[in-house]
Write a protein that holds these residues in place. Sequence first.
Motif, PDB file in Angstrom:
ATOM      1  N   TRP A 134      36.268  48.573   6.953  1.00 28.84           N
ATOM      2  CA  TRP A 134      36.614  47.285   6.007  1.00 28.84           C
ATOM      3  C   TRP A 134      35.249  46.537   6.367  1.00 28.84           C
ATOM      4  CZ3 TRP A 134      37.606  43.228   9.575  1.00 28.84           C
ATOM      5  CH2 TRP A 134      37.980  43.250  10.963  1.00 28.84           C
ATOM      6  N   SER A 135      34.877  45.763   5.080  1.00 26.24           N
ATOM      7  CA  SER A 135      33.988  45.202   5.072  1.00 26.24           C
ATOM      8  C   SER A 135      34.289  44.068   5.190  1.00 26.24           C
ATOM      9  CB  SER A 135      33.911  44.949   3.931  1.00 26.24           C
ATOM     10  OG  SER A 135      33.005  43.866   3.151  1.00 26.24           O
ATOM     11  N   ARG A 220      40.003  41.254   5.940  1.00 23.76           N
ATOM     12  CA  ARG A 220      39.255  42.743   5.580  1.00 23.76           C
ATOM     13  C   ARG A 220      39.877  43.101   4.397  1.00 23.76           C
ATOM     14  NH1 ARG A 220      42.339  47.359   8.444  1.00 23.76           N
ATOM     15  NH2 ARG A 220      44.444  46.170   8.086  1.00 23.76           N
ATOM     16  N   GLU A 221      38.518  44.070   4.158  1.00 25.72           N
ATOM     17  CA  GLU A 221      38.383  44.010   1.969  1.00 25.72           C
ATOM     18  C   GLU A 221      37.549  45.326   2.041  1.00 25.72           C
ATOM     19  OE1 GLU A 221      35.573  40.668   0.638  1.00 25.72           O
ATOM     20  OE2 GLU A 221      37.152  39.414   0.678  1.00 25.72           O
TER      21      GLU A 221
END
Length: 714
Positions: A134-135, A220-221
């Motif tokens: 995740w980003s 979390r992206e």
Amino acid sequence: MASRRPGHPAVPPVPHRVRQATAADVLTRRPLDSVAGMTGRADLRLGITDVDPVVSCGAFSARAVVGEHVPITATVFREGHDAVAANVVWTPPGADGAGQPLRRMARFGDQPDRWLTTVVPDREGRWTFQVEAWSDPLATWHHAVDVKTAAGQGAEELANDLEEGARLLDRVAGGADAEWRARLTEAAAALRDASLEMPARIAPAMAEAVQRYLYEHPVRELVTGGPVYEVWVDRPRALFGSWYEFFPRSTGPVVDGRATHGTFATAAERLPAVADMGFDVVYLPPIHPIGTVNRKGPNTPQYPGGNPYEIGPDDPGSPWAIGSAEGGHDAVHPQLGTMEDFRAFVERTRELGMEVALDFALQAAPDHPWVAAHPEWFTTKPDGTIAYAENPPKKYQDIYPVNFDNDPEGFYAECLRVLRVWMDAGVRVFRVDNPHTKPLNFWHWLIWTVKETDPDVLFLAEAFTRPAMMHQLARIGYTQSYTYFTWRTARGELEDYGRELAANCHYMRPNFFVNTPDILHASLQLGGPPMFKIRAVLAAMMSPTWGVYSGFELFEHVAVRPGSEEYLDSEKYQLRPRDFAAAEASGRSLAPYLRRLNEIRRAHPALQQLRTLRFHDVDNPNLICFSKTDPGSQDAVLVVVALDGHNTQIGTTSLDLPALGLDWYERMTVTDELTGASYDWGQFNYVELDPYREPAHVLAITHPRTVQVPPPVT
């Protein structure tokens, strides 16, 4: 039992005319893309590759045991410069992965995109894990503020960064409890407060406690989940244990100079001595009725020109020639006793803190009941006779191999029935004879059918065969395997083999037997008593599971003829009573030494591991040095062994101290568990080992550092 991945997406029809690509096309019109081809998915936003532990691309379950520290690693990356992070969804048997806690991964090693976390299963069964990438906008923001403030940029230049940070804190605060909601809201307010100096504006957000909370509760992206993989978790005995093999029929009294056939009752009298030596598993060769047709006698020639049928009326035959008019695989030899006698033997073993492993040999004597009732279960030659076992030039006329292809449904069902007979009698460990001569799909079916109802049952593959077959037997379900250890005697061979086993510990667990009824290696024939110590130390310290065949502690070393690995007066074909007590009383027994080795193994969790095995340099090729560590207990053990049983060996070690939890310059106190002596050691250490005094150091390490889970061996 295999994980099943979705199939490849269907190839869309070729359009009749060119048109502008849509967003849907990006996700569906790439059937040959490498990501979609490997995973069946083309929607993976971030990169996840090289996940471990994975067996055959996920076709089979990886392995672990209850309480084992299992490292999960992956390569995780993304485009651009924004921070990426990863976690593992670790799901116990029968649970839903969506409800599992976040297990964050951390970078490790010298590869910037390699990530690691450690999981510890607490129960048996089929676990699953999935790596998520995740980003990480919080880490991206933190880095941007650090580098910009270090470059001297002020509040005006960082206005957008400060507001972005405040918004991120607001997002985390929305899911926090009252205490942390207030603290995060206060930190966000400080970032927005233009009246404060820059250090004061960012200090609340950068506080250690806040950063720790943000790490544990990240934003979390672009969350991207990789494939789901399986880990089958066994009970601890699957990884760690000490095996002792003996023939119950050789435990009878000697009457008027003649050996008499032992029983389960006389065999039980041997159990306290076995337990006193610290063994966990008592392995019994086949205990079934033995065929009378073509029975082999003592030192029977197995080669052309010999007459294998000239035997005396009291010759007991080979236990592996299973079956006679008295019964087959589901019966006990009448001279040993009854099934109830066997159950009593099993119970006595348990009372002493051990368990029974029983031989499971799928072959039959010519007079086995199967031969008459199911001739289709065997191979018939053109002349109408049934094929006996051969390993040219050896001939085993007393054994018929099974044909698995003529009636698989019937024979498979019979094998499962036989196993359950012995499981009902209390056996939970089976040593399988020659599994490499039977179909792989049969073993896959049998093992996992048993484990569906009895996950604690373990299977040891006696597979002295080619590496590909040995490894595949482990992949498809075998709990442990015999190994090539018996034939690895030089340092380079031992180091290479140890590294290979440690690298494959996520599916293949070794059992280092120092000898077997079939294998008396030349090193034991010629190496003298010190070599018996040397081989015992190597097996007991290198492998978490090791085994001894009865007679090893008496230094039995005479072969049937020069160049052979067969014992003279092999116990496979005759009764062989031994006076263990007299040998130990006179000091001519290795039993006290074996006892001490097993005591050391039980006292040190590090020696109960395989994946942490590491080798260290030493400048004498006749010395080998290796270590093991245990992340759970912070235990560490260093072993140095002389490989020459005749001459004193001198050398200097060059230790990899970081592998032991120390920096290169640090020193440590080491205590020899065999002699009690203590030493002050560092990276370079003088070693002198006299095999007639003590051929090994087994050094318990005392140091202030914590032992981390090492990355997998490559």
